[in-house]
Design an enzyme around this catalytic site. Structure first.
Site, short mmCIF file in Angstrom:
data_model
loop_
_atom_site.label_atom_id
_atom_site.label_comp_id
_atom_site.label_asym_id
_atom_site.label_seq_id
_atom_site.Cartn_x
_atom_site.Cartn_y
_atom_site.Cartn_z
N TYR A 1 0.85 -1.19 0.00
CA TYR A 1 0.00 0.00 0.00
C TYR A 1 0.89 1.24 0.00
CZ TYR A 1 -3.50 3.44 1.51
OH TYR A 1 -4.34 4.53 1.59
N LYS B 1 3.52 8.92 9.24
CA LYS B 1 3.35 8.27 10.54
C LYS B 1 4.37 8.76 11.59
CE LYS B 1 0.53 4.89 8.38
NZ LYS B 1 0.56 4.07 7.21
N ASP C 1 9.24 3.11 0.21
CA ASP C 1 8.14 3.71 0.95
C ASP C 1 8.30 3.29 2.41
OD1 ASP C 1 5.85 4.55 2.15
OD2 ASP C 1 4.47 3.65 0.71
C1 PLP Z 1 -0.06 4.54 5.81
C2 PLP Z 1 0.75 4.33 4.60
C3 PLP Z 1 0.72 5.23 3.51
C4 PLP Z 1 -0.26 6.35 3.44
O1 PLP Z 1 -0.06 7.30 4.43
P1 PLP Z 1 -1.29 8.30 4.80
O2 PLP Z 1 -0.67 9.24 5.78
O3 PLP Z 1 -2.36 7.42 5.36
O4 PLP Z 1 -1.70 8.97 3.54
C5 PLP Z 1 1.62 5.04 2.48
N1 PLP Z 1 2.49 4.04 2.49
C6 PLP Z 1 2.55 3.15 3.51
C7 PLP Z 1 3.57 2.06 3.49
C8 PLP Z 1 1.67 3.25 4.57
O5 PLP Z 1 1.68 2.34 5.55
#
Ligand code: PLP
Length: 422
Positions: free
Chosen positions: A142, A265, A237
């Site tokens: 994701y 995060k 990511d």
């Molecule tokens: C949570 C997440 C996102 C998206 O971040 P948001 O702040 O919810 O837009 C992107 N990449 C990874 C790996 C994530 O866990």
């Protein structure tokens, strides 16, 4: 009826599904969500006053535990000076310096407001830098909800992108190619079939959105080599792994360098923050110095920077935090393997995942062998006994510095007693 149920009945009238993010709904476990009043350290309290030990940690940011006094103090001081200026501030410089010092390969950084924005912008930078359009991602990873990233594998590694969501034009997904996690040959094939067209490979260096799936030995190194060979940008990511696996995230933990890295995060300590950074040569593509446009009215917001700086500062000054959360993670993984030998337990550092399958889980296909009915039964039992988990089989258990060995041991004894749901 409790207050959470009452609030949920009202919420669904005015908010789609009663929530502002679909992962918060309890649909897949057949319950209604708890409405949260407050949280402190490793505990979270719902509006009925019930206390739970929290293993969600706001989906990752709260690595120090909730309501950490140092972070709270920094935020309260920042608030006194005004909430937003839309202008350059000293703390943004400090934040950029700190991120570059902590994270390998990051020479310049741009702050944004979410992980979604970070990945979307990093992909744009990679496309601008390479003058190429196609991007390789991995099934089950994701990367936020931008159009180009809402694509999973349809029928295997050769399939060109098919959008995963209504409302995503096929054209927006057409340049997103999907490969199998932990499967280098699939990536190599995509590179061969799309010679001089792949701008970037984007990956969660530890996948944590299909449950937790670790990269097998040599996988990340192999991606690095393929990106070098074919002239593509490697994007890690690290929205989850950044500042969690180690001060320098997965790059430091696995000793592999990416070209661009995305954060979210933990970097905001609970405030809405994201960031992307990497090699100077690529980051110089970004406006106003370069031709890749990307902007944000609230980016680098002073209150958010104060929170993030306080949390990252603590993480940098106190390496024992990592020792401790990683030990707690190992204790939980080892204990779960003993208690539930019919399950598969994955994880790295302070990330843990209990899959209700006896198959090893190394990619999206194997993750999907999990028995989600059995997960739902376990989830309900744990919630009823004061354990607050993400309401999905395909999410991580997040440990924090506020958790104790006693918390982990309590988790283990409850998990061992949970009904098997069959
Ligand atoms: C949570 C997440 C996102 C998206 O971040 P948001 O702040 O919810 O837009 C992107 N990449 C990874 C790996 C994530 O866990």
């Amino acid at each position: 009826m409790g207050r959470s149920e009452a609030l949920f009945q009202e919420a669904v009238q005015r908010m789609p599904g009663g929530v502002n993010s679909p992962v918060r709904a309890y649909q897949s476990v057949g319950l209604t969500p708890r409405f949260i009043a407050r949280a402190d350290a490793q505990q979270i309290f719902d509006v009925d006053g019930v206390a739970y030990t929290d293993y969600v940690g706001s989906w990752g940011p709260m690595i120090l535990g909730h309501n950490h006094p140092t972070v709270r103090q920094a935020v309260m001081e920042a608030v006194q000076n005004g909430l937003s200026f839309g202008a350059a501030t000293e703390n943004e410089v400090k934040m950029a310096q700190l991120v570059c010092e902590m994270v390998p390969s990051v020479e310049m950084v741009r702050m944004v407001n979410s992980g979604t924005e970070a990945v979307m912008s990093a992909v744009r930078a990679a496309r601008g830098y390479t003058h190429r359009d196609k991007v390789i991602k991995f099934a089950g990873c994701y990367h936020g909800h931008s159009d180009a990233m809402l694509v999973k594998a349809g029928s295997g590694v050769m399939t060109a992108g098919v959008p995963d969501s209504a409302g995503v034009p096929a054209a927006c997904a057409a340049d997103t190619l999907t490969a199998r996690y932990n499967h280098l040959e699939g990536v190599q094939q995509l590179f061969e079939q799309n010679k001089d067209q792949i701008a970037a490979v984007v990956i969660e260096p530890v996948a944590a959105n299909m449950g937790v799936v670790e990269p097998q030995e040599g996988f990340l190194q192999g991606l690095r080599a393929l990106c070098d060979q074919y002239g593509a940008v490697l994007i890690f990511d690290e929205v989850i792994t950044g500042f969690r696996l180690a001060p320098g995230g997965a790059q430091e933990y696995y000793g592999v360098r990416a070209d661009l890295v995305t954060f979210g995060k933990i970097i905001g300590a609970g405030m809405p923050v994201g960031a992307y950074g990497g090699r100077r040569e690529i980051m110089q593509m970004i406006a106003p110095v370069g031709s890749v446009y990307q902007a944000g009215t609230l980016s680098g917001n002073p209150v958010a920077m104060a929170a993030g700086l306080a949390q990252l500062g603590l993480l940098r000054e106190h390496p024992e935090i990592y020792q401790r959360v990683n030990l707690l993670g190992a204790r939980l993984r080892d204990g779960l393997r003993l208690a539930l030998p019919e399950c598969t337990v994955n994880g790295v550092g302070s990330l843990v995942c209990l899959f209700f399958t006896d198959q090893p889980v190394h990619d999206y296909e194997s993750a999907k062998t999990s028995d989600t009915k059995r997960f739902a039964a376990y989830f309900k039992w744990m919630l009823a006994h004061g354990i607050y988990l993400a309401p999905s089989q395909f999410e991580a258990i997040f440990l924090s510095y506020a958790h104790t060995q006693a918390d982990v041991d309590q988790f283990l004894s409850l998990a061992a007693q949970a009904p098997n749901g069959r």
